[in-house]
Design a protein around this motif. Structure first.
Motif, PDB file in Angstrom:
ATOM      1  N   ARG A  83       0.844  -1.180   0.000  1.00 43.79           N
ATOM      2  CA  ARG A  83       0.000   0.000   0.000  1.00 43.79           C
ATOM      3  C   ARG A  83       0.880   1.231   0.000  1.00 43.79           C
ATOM      4  O   ARG A  83       1.872   1.295   0.712  1.00 43.79           O
ATOM      5  N   GLU A 105      -7.217   3.744  -1.530  1.00 43.17           N
ATOM      6  CA  GLU A 105      -7.482   2.950  -0.347  1.00 43.17           C
ATOM      7  C   GLU A 105      -7.949   3.881   0.752  1.00 43.17           C
ATOM      8  O   GLU A 105      -7.197   4.707   1.228  1.00 43.17           O
ATOM      9  N   ARG A 111      -9.276  -5.802  -2.075  1.00 41.27           N
ATOM     10  CA  ARG A 111      -8.682  -4.469  -2.221  1.00 41.27           C
ATOM     11  C   ARG A 111      -9.723  -3.505  -2.777  1.00 41.27           C
ATOM     12  O   ARG A 111     -10.228  -3.692  -3.884  1.00 41.27           O
TER      13      ARG A 111
END
Length: 1410
Positions: free
Chosen positions: A717, A960, A760
């Motif tokens: 990430r 995210e 995800r």
């Protein structure tokens, strides 16, 4: 060299003391002179100056006459009056002789009476009513107090009169409308008015008058000066005093006395009271006779004062350098050096003897100092003190140029530098020094003086070749002494910048551990009040008062606070490297001042030891750009290892971090080569520093994936606070489409790609579905590596990744090898902080006399969960304190019996007394009682951002949505299924949504604006306020956070724990330097053994019973016992006392009981010291078990019978004689049985005496004294040897030690082995252990039992046998063997104590919150 004349005029017919016996040392001579009368050393001239000072005596002393006495002469039997007349009788012109045939001054000791109790003056009391806390005139209050003790009430009041000009200036400056300044103005104004209107008294020197207002010490000084005939033209005198305030007031008082011909002047450092003429003019006036008496402080000792006929040491100094300088100030032949010493003061006697006892190299050096200004290298045997008053800087302005040690806050000023260079040159090892004639330290060169008729000099300091420091020159000066001072100061500065000046070379800081205690004006004073040390005020609560637990502020090292103030672009590297661990890369700690040299550190990884070396690198300068890169790199490292947004302003950061190439040559160099420091600046990869400073991640190079993953940490990430993984290898046999066979996280999915699609958020697919996978291993969170029982955390409930897709990953900017070492930083920095505190404490209280690793263990509580703690040292220190206090009470209370002595000993060494003494010197804040909690650890001056990070734009790669915690736990990242990716273990208090992205050009989630420091807040205070208002936690969370913060700054200590630390420090001192060092440590901790300053004082003060009051021994008894002990008695009648029972009529006062009290303490100490060394791995609990078995009545009785001491006892009891005979026969039978059984079972013999009770004289009486005869005989040996422990040690080594080693070990203790094992484990604090039993056929026993000793799920030992009891017993024996052989097993395996402490701390916090 040293001579004493005591006031010993006797009435007619009174006998004079006999001369000393052959072999008595100089100390005994000095003691006899002080206590019995006058005495002249056989090697020194007859002392010409007397205690009862007279003009005739000093007149005779002024003549160039003396006697060369190479042996005791008839003068030893003459009265002092006749001896004085003999000196007068020497013919004029007769040459003077001395033992070294050099022109030395005559040295004289003048004794003055101890001061009576002093009371504060009326002026002092009235001023205290105005300024109750001594807040606004503290310096003047301190000066008045010290002058009162040194000179008396009249002089003390003069301090205030001299302070008027200073108060006038303060009043004018304090006038302000501010409330606090207005209060200060009122106080200073009232103080000034009281002083102005006060009626001052004239000095009264009449000893018979009730109005006497000077001390006996000052009165004696006046008598000496009057006897020196100051009206004569040849008189020149110098008086050296300790304090500047005393010098200034002394000169004024002498002027008021108007002594005929006496013209005093003051020579001190920078004066805050008056302006005085320049030194050159003063010296010229002193030479011409304008002034004939100079009153000076230490500051002036090495100046070129014209030679004086009389030099008087008003105060004694603990320095042979001062002694040499004072001798150099005299005229040599015909002059006098006078030491003023208080009558009966053991401290003065010790200091004077230490300073004046010179070996031959020191004598030669002192002669050279007196003859030549260049001097030679000081011998290594020099005695010097770290007393801050040797600096004459008790009230020095902070603006004065100085070199400040950041560790101890000690300061080297210009006047201190010469002595520091002398000592530094003396400390250079012999291998590095030049052999033969030592070279000159100083070379002087005359230089032309522009526009001045007087020539100038430049001094150059040249050190021995060891440190490879080039010669350093100072500034030109008209005086050689000043030129030498400036050159030495420059050399000190050079040595400090090179890191060669250890804290031990700095004078002790004049600031005590805490602020000076405000004296109570209602009480009386004596000289003991000169050293006033503050008491740390504990944070008392109602509960703590009842349970004896107090909260103390945790002491933080002063080093980091001091280096922050040193704003400089010069950095001092300390290289951190993990030995024999290739996966750990070196890391550089960069400070603005050199860290003191430190030994290697020991850390633990799952119970296995790691050694961390700390090596110095050469200093270097950095420009502003590199400094900014280092600053941001350091922020990056600390944010990464704690996974929190930490910030610190550039000007507040205490140190910087940088990576280092493994090829740096200093890594392979031995630490013993302290002088050679390798260059380091070119081995720092500055490109990596800048890369990590600018970015927390970089893109992976998929074209060359193997090379990109070398020494890499990756994360899947693109955010700063997330989980990270070590790259293990590239798996080209796997692709995102492969089935996750051995990866638990993706096990229920068909492929890695399917997992990403499901888990995800915002995932839009991959560009290449055939790319290889990366095998990874998770990066563990920061752990406490100081705890040997610490273990790696178990796998989290959410399975970590084992394989990652390269396209979704980024490479962390810090290499894996560097980051592994960085994860150790909390543990390493905690240990460095501990060592800095140890150095501070050692300097403040113990004059650097205790080995630092021993002192470190002594202040480490078991609750700190380190590899060492104070418990073993506490056992040794407790035994030493019993030993010391017993001898002290035995000597100082010759008429008291055992019961009274025992009660008095309890008052000295009880936990309450030790606690109060330790608290009074401020020991508690230095104790290390808290374990390292990595999740709460912060570097100094770092703070946690309490505002949410800024939002950033999105890109087409995916986004995210994550939340992260701002509390004490780790930051957590959540996906749409609340699958925690961050480190687990702490719950969030408050979470805030953040949108993150990997594209730094569009926006950054790393808070780069905050990373840059205060300049990032471009919006000014308004933007700062908005950030502060962004997060307002609830009252409950705020309370919990405050509790956690307070809990880190305060540690709760029980009174007994503080007392135990005091005992352990004394134990550490004993290990370092034996009884003398332990005695000094006891005195520093204020143990109540007054008037004892060194071990030999016991022999001098002791009173032994004469031979005619003890029983007569039977013929041959002395010889028989000497044969048993292997030691000859110097005083056989003491042995008679040891063997005499109280049943003998008429000898009750000289029976064994007092000696038994003394011998009991000596035996305890010898036993503890023996098992401390023999069983170096055992816990204190196990040592206590052994000690109890060794000193029990039964064991001592067995020893008495074994060696035959019982055959020589003196008693009058037929019944007791029969019982002793039967007891001896019974023991011998049991011994033979035990020896035969041990031989059959192939084991060591055990305690055969345990079930046999020693006999009593009568049924209701005390135990027979044959159980104590061993102790009383040990006490007799100790006294017979003049209180030297050598004889008692030889007796222990010959008789007791072999007996103990044969019969008393853990394996031979009488308890069942299983019980002994459990007691040993419980003493370690372990609670998770068991002995398992199971039926299992073995080779030896087909129907046998197998028993295992299991500790924390580890099988320590096992044994089989026909029965469970047989197998358990043997398994316990094997386990005890294993524990004795493996010193680290329990420490490495057991963490019960840490868990217990954590539970207690949790309960305490909960109780406080409720």
């Amino acid at each position: 060299m040293l001579k004493i004349w005591k006031h010993a005029w006797r009435k007619g017919g009174e006998a004079t003391p006999p001369p000393p016996r052959q072999g008595s040392d100089r100390q005994a001579q000095l003691c006899r002179a002080d206590s019995e009368g006058s005495y002249s050393s056989p090697i020194d001239v007859v002392p010409p100056v007397v205690d009862d000072v007279s003009s005739a005596a000093l007149s005779a002393a002024g003549r160039k006459r003396a006697l060369s006495l190479h042996s005791s002469t008839s003068y030893e039997t003459k009265s002092p009056f006749k001896r004085l007349k003999a000196i007068h009788a020497i013919a004029p012109g007769q040459p003077e002789f001395s033992h070294n045939q050099s022109c030395h001054p005559s040295e004289i000791v003048v004794l003055y009476e101890p001061p009576s109790k002093l009371t504060f003056t009326a002026l002092y009391k009235q001023l205290r009513e105005v300024d109750g806390e001594e807040k606004y005139s503290r310096r003047h209050f301190s000066a008045a107090l010290h002058v009162l003790l040194d000179m008396g009430s009249c002089a003390s009041d003069l301090v205030w009169r001299r302070a008027l000009s200073d108060l006038d200036a303060s009043v004018s400056l304090a006038y302000n409308e501010d409330e606090e300044q207005a209060k200060e103005y009122v106080v200073l104004f009232e103080t000034r008015e009281i002083i102005k209107n006060w009626e001052y008294t004239m000095p009264n020197l009449d000893p018979s008058s009730r109005g006497l207002n000077v001390t006996p010490k000052f009165l004696k000084l006046v008598q000496v000066l009057q006897s020196c005939r100051p009206h004569e033209d040849s008189f020149r005198g110098i008086v050296f005093v300790r304090r500047r305030a005393v010098a200034l007031v002394m000169a004024e008082l002498l002027r008021l006395l108007d002594i005929t011909g006496l013209r005093p002047q003051v020579l001190v450092g920078k004066d805050i009271y008056v302006d005085f003429i320049s030194q050159n003019e003063m010296f010229h006036g002193f030479q011409l006779g304008t002034y004939n008496l100079i009153i000076a402080t230490k500051w002036a000792e090495d100046l070129e004062i014209p030679p004086a006929s009389v030099v008087i040491r008003y105060d004694l100094f603990d320095s042979q350098l001062s002694y040499a300088n004072c001798r150099a100030r005299t005229r040599g032949l015909g002059s006098h050096l006078i030491h003023m010493m208080q009558r009966g003061s053991d401290g003065h006697r010790r200091r004077l003897l230490q300073v004046t006892q010179l070996d031959e190299p020191m004598r030669r050096w002192i002669d050279r100092v007196a003859q030549s200004p260049d001097s030679a290298i000081l011998p290594a045997t020099v005695l010097n003190s770290h007393d801050p008053y040797l600096s004459d800087s008790e009230d020095e302005d902070d603006s004065a140029p100085c070199i400040k040690d950041p560790t101890t806050s000690g300061r080297i000023r210009m006047q201190d530098a010469t002595g520091i260079i002398y000592r530094f040159a003396a400390n250079i090892s012999a291998a590095d020094s030049v052999h033969g004639q030592p070279p000159a330290l100083f070379q002087f060169e005359a230089v032309p003086a522009p526009r001045k008729s007087q020539p100038q000099f430049v001094c150059t300091v040249t050190l021995p070749p060891g440190p490879h420091v080039p010669p350093v020159s100072g500034l030109p000066s008209t005086s050689r002494a000043h030129a030498r001072r400036t050159a030495c100061y420059q050399m000190c500065l050079e040595l400090f910048e090179r890191g060669f000046l250890d804290p031990q070379l700095f004078p002790r800081s004049s600031k005590k551990i805490d602020q000076r205690r405000i004296p109570d004006v209602t009480r009386t004073l004596d000289n003991a009040d000169e050293d006033i040390v503050a008491t740390v005020s504990p944070q008392l609560t109602a509960a703590s008062k009842q349970i004896g637990v107090h909260g103390y502020p945790r002491k933080k090292p002063g080093f980091w606070e001091n280096v922050v103030c040193l704003w400089s672009n010069t950095l001092y590297p300390t290289v951190i490297s993990v030995k024999e661990r290739e996966l750990y890369g070196p890391l550089v700690l960069l400070t603005r001042a050199p860290l003191p040299r430190m030994s290697s550190l020991k850390l633990f990884d799952s119970g296995f030891r790691m050694v961390v070396d700390l090596k110095r690198g050469a200093r270097f300068d950095v420009n502003a750009e590199r400094l900014d890169d280092l600053y941001r790199y350091t922020i990056r490292v600390y944010r990464s290892i704690v996974n929190k947004p930490l910030v610190c302003q550039l000007e507040d950061i205490p140190y910087f971090l940088a990576p280092l190439k493994s090829s740096w040559p200093g890594l392979t160099r031995s630490k013993s080569d302290r002088w050679h420091i390798a260059e380091i600046v070119n081995d720092i990869p500055w490109d990596l520093v800048k890369l990590a400073a600018d970015n927390w991640v970089t893109e992976l190079q998929t074209e060359n994936l193997e090379a990109s993953l070398e020494d890499a940490i990756i994360q899947d990430r693109w955010i700063e606070y997330t989980r990270r993984y070590y790259a293990v290898r590239v798996r080209r046999d796997l692709t995102p489409l492969s089935k996750p066979v051995d990866s638990l996280r993706e096990a229920r999915y068909e492929s890695f790609l399917e997992y990403c699609k499901e888990r995800r958020k915002g995932f839009e697919g991959l560009r290449d579905c055939n790319q290889p996978m990366i095998e990874v291993d998770r990066v563990l969170p920061v752990l406490n590596r100081l705890n040997p029982a610490s273990k790696n955390p178990p796998n989290p409930t959410k399975h970590p990744a084992k394989y990652l897709i390269p396209e979704l990953c980024a490479r962390f900017a810090i290499p894996a090898s560097t980051f592994r070492t960085a994860l150790l930083l909390p543990s390493i920095m905690r240990r460095i902080d501990d060592m800095l505190l140890v150095t501070e404490l050692n300097a403040a209280l113990f004059d650097h006399a205790i080995q630092e690793h021993q002192l470190h263990a002594a202040i480490s509580a078991p609750s700190a969960c380190a590899e060492f703690d104070y418990e073993r040292l506490e056992l040794l220190g407790d035994a030493y304190l019993k030993y010391l206090s017993s001898i002290y009470l035995f000597v100082t209370n010759p008429s008291q019996q055992e019961g009274a002595l025992h009660s008095a000993r309890l008052r000295i060494i009880s936990n309450k007394a030790l606690f109060l003494n330790a608290e009074s010197v401020g020991l508690a804040p230095y104790i290390q009682a808290k374990p390292l909690v990595p999740k709460q650890w912060r570097p100094p001056n770092f703070t946690l951002i309490t505002a949410p990070p800024p939002k950033v734009p999105e890109d087409d790669r995916g986004r995210e949505a994550c939340t992260y915690s701002l509390d004490a736990g780790d930051h957590k990242v959540e996906d749409k299924e609340n699958d925690c990716i961050g480190n687990s273990g702490f719950s969030d208090l408050d979470t805030y949504p953040v949108t993150t992205d990997r594209n730094e050009n569009e926006g950054s989630v790393s808070h780069e604006g905050l990373l840059a420091g205060k300049d990032s807040y471009e919006g000014g205070d308004k933007d700062k306020a908005s950030l502060d208002e962004a997060v307002k936690p609830t009252g409950e969370s705020l309370s919990l956070k405050k509790t956690k913060k307070d809990d880190q700054n305060v540690q709760w200590l029980g009174d007994k724990a503080i007392a135990d630390v005091a005992e352990s420090i004394i134990g550490a001192a004993y290990i370092t330097g034996g009884s003398e060092t332990a005695l000094n440590a006891s005195k520093a901790l204020r143990i109540a053994v007054s008037n004892i300053d060194q071990w030999s004082d016991f022999a001098r003060k002791a009173l032994a019973p004469p031979p005619d009051v003890t029983t007569r021994l039977r013929p041959g008894t002395v010889e028989a016992i000497e044969e048993i002990m292997g030691h000859k008695f110097n005083r056989p009648h003491i042995l008679a006392q040891a063997l005499t029972h109280a049943s003998i009529q008429g000898y009750e006062m000289t029976c064994y009981q007092r000696l038994e009290f003394l011998g009991d303490a000596i035996l305890d100490f010898l036993v503890i010291r023996h098992i401390y060394d023999r069983d170096a791995t055992l816990s204190p609990g196990a040592l206590t078990l052994l000690k109890g078995a060794m000193v029990s009545n039964q064991a001592l009785g067995a020893i008495c019978i074994e060696v035959g001491l019982h055959e020589h006892l003196m008693f009058e009891s037929f019944d007791l004689a029969n019982k002793i005979r039967a007891y001896a026969d019974n023991l011998k039978r049991k011994r033979d049985v035990e020896y035969n059984l041990a031989k059959e079972e192939d084991r060591a013999p055990g305690q055969y005496w345990i079930d046999t009770t020693p006999p009593k004289a009568r049924s209701s009486g005390p135990l027979s004294f044959d159980t104590h005869v061993v102790e009383s005989v040990i006490g007799a040996i100790f006294i017979s040897d003049n209180f030297s422990p050598d004889g008692a040690q030889r007796f222990f080594d010959k008789i007791l030690k072999p007996f103990y080693d044969k019969h008393i070990t853990l394996r031979t203790l009488t308890h069942h082995p299983t019980k002994t094992l459990f007691e040993v484990l419980q003493a370690h604090g372990c609670r998770q252990f068991e002995v398992t039993r199971e039926y299992e056929p073995t080779e030896r026993f087909s129907h046998g039992m197998l028993c295992n000793v299991v500790i924390h799920d580890v099988i320590l030992a096992r044994a089989d046998g026909p029965t469970a009891a047989y197998a358990a017993k043997h398994a316990a024996v094997y386990a005890l063997d294993a524990i004795e052989g493996d010193s680290d097993f329990i420490t490495r395996t057991c963490d019960c104590r840490a868990k217990t402490q954590a539970r207690k701390a949790h309960k305490k916090v909960v109780k406080q919150m409720l």
